[in-house]
Scaffold this motif. Structure first.
Motif, PDB file in Angstrom:
ATOM      1  N   PHE A 154       0.817  -1.212   0.000  1.00  0.00           N
ATOM      2  CA  PHE A 154       0.000   0.000   0.000  1.00  0.00           C
ATOM      3  C   PHE A 154       0.856   1.270   0.000  1.00  0.00           C
ATOM      4  CE2 PHE A 154      -3.256  -2.955   1.768  1.00  0.00           C
ATOM      5  CZ  PHE A 154      -4.229  -2.734   0.802  1.00  0.00           C
ATOM      6  N   VAL A 155       1.978   1.220   0.686  1.00  0.00           N
ATOM      7  CA  VAL A 155       2.848   2.396   0.736  1.00  0.00           C
ATOM      8  C   VAL A 155       3.556   2.620  -0.598  1.00  0.00           C
ATOM      9  CG1 VAL A 155       4.938   3.356   1.785  1.00  0.00           C
ATOM     10  CG2 VAL A 155       3.196   2.304   3.223  1.00  0.00           C
ATOM     11  N   SER A 156       4.070   1.558  -1.194  1.00  0.00           N
ATOM     12  CA  SER A 156       4.900   1.707  -2.388  1.00  0.00           C
ATOM     13  C   SER A 156       4.099   1.783  -3.680  1.00  0.00           C
ATOM     14  CB  SER A 156       5.896   0.544  -2.471  1.00  0.00           C
ATOM     15  OG  SER A 156       5.222  -0.698  -2.574  1.00  0.00           O
TER      16      SER A 156
ATOM     17  N   PRO B 162      -0.033   7.154   2.550  1.00  0.00           N
ATOM     18  CA  PRO B 162       0.934   7.537   3.598  1.00  0.00           C
ATOM     19  C   PRO B 162       1.115   6.419   4.625  1.00  0.00           C
ATOM     20  CG  PRO B 162      -0.564   9.347   3.144  1.00  0.00           C
ATOM     21  CD  PRO B 162      -1.088   8.161   2.373  1.00  0.00           C
ATOM     22  N   PRO B 163       2.364   6.175   5.057  1.00  0.00           N
ATOM     23  CA  PRO B 163       2.629   5.100   6.031  1.00  0.00           C
ATOM     24  C   PRO B 163       1.788   5.196   7.296  1.00  0.00           C
ATOM     25  CG  PRO B 163       4.683   5.918   5.124  1.00  0.00           C
ATOM     26  CD  PRO B 163       3.604   6.824   4.623  1.00  0.00           C
ATOM     27  N   PHE B 164       1.519   6.420   7.746  1.00  0.00           N
ATOM     28  CA  PHE B 164       0.717   6.579   8.958  1.00  0.00           C
ATOM     29  C   PHE B 164      -0.665   5.968   8.781  1.00  0.00           C
ATOM     30  CE2 PHE B 164      -2.500   9.007  11.308  1.00  0.00           C
ATOM     31  CZ  PHE B 164      -2.067   8.798  12.601  1.00  0.00           C
ATOM     32  N   ILE B 165      -1.315   6.265   7.653  1.00  0.00           N
ATOM     33  CA  ILE B 165      -2.667   5.756   7.405  1.00  0.00           C
ATOM     34  C   ILE B 165      -2.649   4.243   7.232  1.00  0.00           C
ATOM     35  CG2 ILE B 165      -4.652   5.843   5.870  1.00  0.00           C
ATOM     36  CD1 ILE B 165      -4.222   8.386   7.483  1.00  0.00           C
TER      37      ILE B 165
ATOM     38  N   LEU C 279      10.214  -3.948  -0.056  1.00  0.00           N
ATOM     39  CA  LEU C 279      11.146  -4.884   0.564  1.00  0.00           C
ATOM     40  C   LEU C 279      11.448  -4.500   2.008  1.00  0.00           C
ATOM     41  CD1 LEU C 279      12.711  -7.419  -0.275  1.00  0.00           C
ATOM     42  CD2 LEU C 279      14.664  -5.943  -0.802  1.00  0.00           C
ATOM     43  N   ALA C 280      11.563  -3.203   2.278  1.00  0.00           N
ATOM     44  CA  ALA C 280      11.862  -2.740   3.637  1.00  0.00           C
ATOM     45  C   ALA C 280      10.756  -3.155   4.605  1.00  0.00           C
ATOM     46  CB  ALA C 280      12.036  -1.219   3.655  1.00  0.00           C
ATOM     47  N   TYR C 281       9.505  -2.955   4.217  1.00  0.00           N
ATOM     48  CA  TYR C 281       8.394  -3.329   5.097  1.00  0.00           C
ATOM     49  C   TYR C 281       8.295  -4.843   5.252  1.00  0.00           C
ATOM     50  CZ  TYR C 281       6.563   1.427   5.351  1.00  0.00           C
ATOM     51  OH  TYR C 281       6.405   2.765   5.613  1.00  0.00           O
TER      52      TYR C 281
END
Length: 335
Positions: free
Chosen positions: A132-134, A139-142, A233-235
């Motif tokens: 969802f972020v990438s 936004p990561p917060f949401i 990949l980070a998440y």
């Protein structure tokens, strides 16, 4: 009466000292000063604090937060953060508990299935966050706030709000009190996580790309970096670390807990930022985050010893996070 030249000189000296202090904080972080101050304060407040047994307890309790803080650091480096860590650990704990109940007399099979299930569940949640972020650029917060709510509800639904009791004895005796070459398993896993993540961040292109994305995502994209892929990949990798933490924590408490790890999102962000990880992204290291985790556990331990209530401890931890962000803004202002 002071002359204008003396006033100007005084201001120049004060400004020079301020810049020097900012430079020290930027390079070393606040942790050396804070840790020493904390040790002195609690040692004077209680004779039971600065003992070999208590310090060993602090380090052992910090192991789980260290791994989670490393996961949070990885996401912070890319310019995001993960609020779903706590609920992911809770769901992992429930899934692990249910799997172990199906293999009460098969230690090897039970441990393998529990480990695979823990990592698969948490990695799947991390991968969804990354997707969802990438890809959808939410936004990561949401994203992580929504995931935290959904996964927490799922953990409660699967467990019906009741802990999973009666786990086989071999589980805790292997993954919590067990030793390999004389080293307790949680210590060994934490050291391995730190070493692997250090190599990944500093000796491979993955780390360079994550730092670059956190510093300036658009510049990274124009440089040919597949920003969306490396964000995803980070998440996902952070999810792997969360799965490991959930597995070890479940072994520690000896049951599947639907509310396990609830304080970790706040504490992991606070630990990382206190350890010098910029909340703006692109700066920091995992060893600073690990020291930040030790600091927070030491603070909580000391407050327990001198009799500070749990509610007051929560207020202090929240205040520390705000202070850490303010200091982070001050250190990186005008850079």
């Amino acid at each position: 009466m002071s002359t204008s030249r003396e006033v100007a000189t005084g201001r120049y000296v004060a400004l020079g000292r301020l810049r020097w202090l900012r430079g020290v904080i930027d390079q070393l972080g606040l942790l050396p000063v804070l840790l020493i101050g904390l040790l002195l304060f609690f040692s004077m407040a209680s004779p039971n604090f600065f003992t070999r047994t208590n310090l060993s307890t602090i380090l052992t309790q910090a192991l789980f937060l260290i791994i989670v803080s490393v996961a949070q650091t990885l996401v912070l480096l890319t310019g995001g953060f993960d609020l779903s860590i706590g609920s992911s650990i809770a769901l992992v704990s429930i899934v692990v508990g249910l799997q172990l109940l199906d293999h009460p007399d098969a230690p090897l099979t039970g441990l393998v299935i529990a480990t695979v299930a823990a990592i698969a569940v948490a990695t799947g949640i991390g991968a969804l966050n990354g997707l969802f972020v990438s890809v959808f650029r939410v936004p990561p917060f949401i994203v992580t706030l929504a995931m935290m709510t959904a996964v927490s509800g799922l953990a409660l639904k699967v467990s019906r709000g009741v802990p999973v009791f009666g786990l086989p004895g071999y589980f805790s005796s292997t993954l919590y009190t067990g030793k390999v070459l004389g080293i307790p398993v949680p210590w060994l896993v934490t050291v391995l996580v730190l070493l692997v993540m250090y190599v990944l961040l500093h000796w491979t292109r993955f780390g360079r790309y994550w730092y670059a994305i956190g510093s300036n995502a658009e510049a990274a994209r124009l440089s040919g970096i597949a920003v969306r892929f490396y964000l995803f990949l980070a998440y996902a990798i952070a999810g792997v670390l969360v799965g490991v933490t959930g597995l070890l924590l479940t072994a520690r408490v000896g049951s599947g807990e639907p509310t396990l790890g609830a304080s970790f999102p706040l504490e992991s962000i606070a630990a990382a930022v206190l350890g010098g990880v910029s909340i703006r992204g692109g700066e920091g290291n995992i060893f600073g985050a690990a020291l930040g985790a030790i600091f927070l556990v030491m603070l909580r331990n000391g407050m327990d010893i001198i009799g500070i209530s749990t509610y007051t401890q929560m207020i202090i931890t929240g205040g520390l996070l705000v202070a850490a962000v303010i200091i982070d803004n001050w250190v990186h202002r005008e850079r």
